[in-house]
Design an enzyme around this catalytic site. Sequence first.
Site, mmCIF file in Angstrom:
data_model
loop_
_atom_site.group_PDB
_atom_site.id
_atom_site.type_symbol
_atom_site.label_atom_id
_atom_site.label_comp_id
_atom_site.label_asym_id
_atom_site.label_seq_id
_atom_site.Cartn_x
_atom_site.Cartn_y
_atom_site.Cartn_z
ATOM 1 C CG HIS B 201 61.950 49.589 32.073
ATOM 2 N ND1 HIS B 201 61.521 48.293 32.161
ATOM 3 C CD2 HIS B 201 62.504 49.725 30.854
ATOM 4 C CE1 HIS B 201 61.783 47.690 31.034
ATOM 5 N NE2 HIS B 201 62.376 48.533 30.217
ATOM 6 N NE ARG B 308 44.489 41.983 42.613
ATOM 7 C CZ ARG B 308 44.874 42.645 43.719
ATOM 8 N NH1 ARG B 308 46.113 43.067 43.832
ATOM 9 N NH2 ARG B 308 44.022 42.884 44.682
ATOM 10 C CD GLU B 443 35.765 37.178 42.581
ATOM 11 O OE1 GLU B 443 36.241 38.279 42.849
ATOM 12 O OE2 GLU B 443 36.276 36.397 41.760
ATOM 13 C CG ASN B 466 38.117 44.901 46.036
ATOM 14 O OD1 ASN B 466 38.100 44.837 47.257
ATOM 15 N ND2 ASN B 466 39.166 45.333 45.370
ATOM 16 C CG ASP B 467 34.476 41.544 41.596
ATOM 17 O OD1 ASP B 467 34.270 42.740 41.278
ATOM 18 O OD2 ASP B 467 35.170 40.770 40.910
ATOM 19 N NE ARG B 477 35.446 49.754 44.396
ATOM 20 C CZ ARG B 477 36.497 49.452 45.079
ATOM 21 N NH1 ARG B 477 36.786 50.110 46.159
ATOM 22 N NH2 ARG B 477 37.270 48.472 44.690
ATOM 23 C CB CYS B 514 42.697 38.197 48.624
ATOM 24 S SG CYS B 514 41.455 37.775 47.414
#
Lengths: 93, 598
Positions: B201, B308, B443, B466-467, B477, B514
């Site tokens: 929250h 996601r 990816e 990223n992948d 990384r 993305c």
Amino acid sequence: MTEKTIQVQNISGIHARPAARFVKLASQFQCQIKLIKDNLEVDGKSILGIMSLAAEKGSKLTIKADGEKELEAVEQLINLLKNIFKDEEKSQI
Amino acid sequence: MKKNPKYKKSSEIILIGQPISPGIAIGKSILLADDYIETRKRAIHVKKINSEIERFNKALTETIQDLRLIIEQVGSRVSAHKREIFDAHLMILQDKVIIEQTVNDIRENKVNADFAYFNIMRSYQRNLSASKDTYFKERAIDIRDIKRRVIRKIQGEKHAGSANLKDKIIISRNLNLFDIYAIAKNKVEGIILEGGGRTTHATIIIRALEIPSVIGVERILQNVNAEDEVVVNGLTGEIILNPDSPTLKKSITKRNNYKKFEQRYLGISDLPSVSKDNVAFEIDANIELDDEVESVLAHGDFGIGLFRSEYIFMAKEKPPTEEEQFVKYANVVKRIHPHHVSIRTIDLGGDKFAPFLEAEAENNPFLGWRAIRICIDMPDLFKIQLRAIYRAGILGNVRLLLPMITSIEELRYVKTLTEEVKLDLSNQNIEYDANIPIGVMIEVPSAVMIADQLAKEADFFSIGTNDLVQYALAVDRGNPKVAYLYNFFHPAVLRLIEMIVKAGNDHKIPVSMCGEMAGDPFATILLFGIGIKEFSVSPVMMLKIKQILRCLEFSEAQKIAGHCLKMQTADEIENYMRNVMLELFPNMDEDNFFPENC
């Protein structure tokens, strides 16, 4: 003394909003109202009490009333719970 | 001996965390005490019973007033669901049965108010913490927060609420509801938390209040003292403690620019997404939680290129039901309509865990049981998600995105599952969208090599850099010894992207990106030049990427990309792109700028 049992049918169970609606109605009656799940018994006029039952979908709740207009109280509270279960299903969509 | 200032050691410390609310804040630190209260049983003299009860009632009234203020200040900025929780807190404070029990305890047992209230609240709290249901478990924390707040009021407050927080940088392990209250009331400059998750929250409300904030900053409490000068960068997650004067000066300029630029960026949100020579592009948002829709819409009218969905599943004892998922997807899809929402199916495994999966430890988790492989292995779990997605399809424009596809068989198998799901829904007379496009995350290098074949059977591609970079360059990384090898300007990565774009173009399917590369301003022009037309980035980056592309001709971007593709090292390419950007936008600064010349 009057008592009746109902099964919780909405997905998120008796969370804050249903508990609040229950307390509002229960508080209109003079009689003592208890809510029971498994071996836990709480005051039906306490939102924290009801929430602390953590009544999830599928659990069985017993409403117990003792005193003035106890029949009417139990009947109205059962109807309220039924309406809550129906409303909640609708509001999901 | 006189100290020579030249030898004065800089005490500057730089720490990194996860940025959760953008902006740059500079101010003096204030440390919130660890949330701990102590109540000791004291005997109360008969003559003082009434004044003890009075103390209790006064504390309750004040807490209720405080809470009403929070609701007023943040109520309209958070979802109906969050507002409902606030209302429930109010009702708990006003619970007649609890008040009666406490008053009786004080009167009959002649004990102090804080002790009586503590014990009564704790018994309710315990019932809830024992529940297996996440919703009820979370309410136990709310009750604890309420209990602590009231007790502090009874004891005479010495904590967060009474401190002067104005213009301060708050540093704490975590924040509870009433810290948030104090923050909302006091115009706090910035927030740094040592712990914290994106879904609490507290973080959702911090975002709504637009306070620059960074969470998950390890060791911050060890390193900071009260009244230290602190810089919080809510864009990059960087924290600077005790900046020396050149750093401080630079940070002040950054902060002022950020505020100036934000205004100007909001001014371009309605302008068309086309380059100077009228080539159209599209900017979408990456989101993790349905609540984030608000922050997407705050930047303008955008679609969602990556939802996601695994964040709905993470940290759960049991997977969310079809209804629970449907409500979350439906909320996003309805709000974003008519733009599309690409829901990526569960991408768990690797570094993202969910207790209900009971995954075994692996030697190479990134090469193991993760993403689509889990879904294929657990079709029952996967089909529940597919049902929820297909049902949400009728409410707007949904696209289905499959993570970590490595072969065409995986795509085909998932398609047979979607057909089964559709047939079941038809048989049950449940409405669904039969024509949801099915796309593939590209990816893994094997997917790039067969991109031309995948393009014949997929409706769109989304490149997850990223992948892709991790697998193509064989670099973890997370390992500091090799992290320097992780660079998306590597010529191999650019060639992979070029191949994907070509396969997409040849088969006339859209190709979006993305990963983090899509949101790096230094890569934007290069990617556009290679042929990426859809950029899905974090909500804070959307308008920046849009404005860079608006200030540029596509033909110019093609020339720049062509040049980069001939270079041989990552450094060469990265430096070249930095120079290109500085030439095009001389006022550019690393974290934030506003491209002027268009």
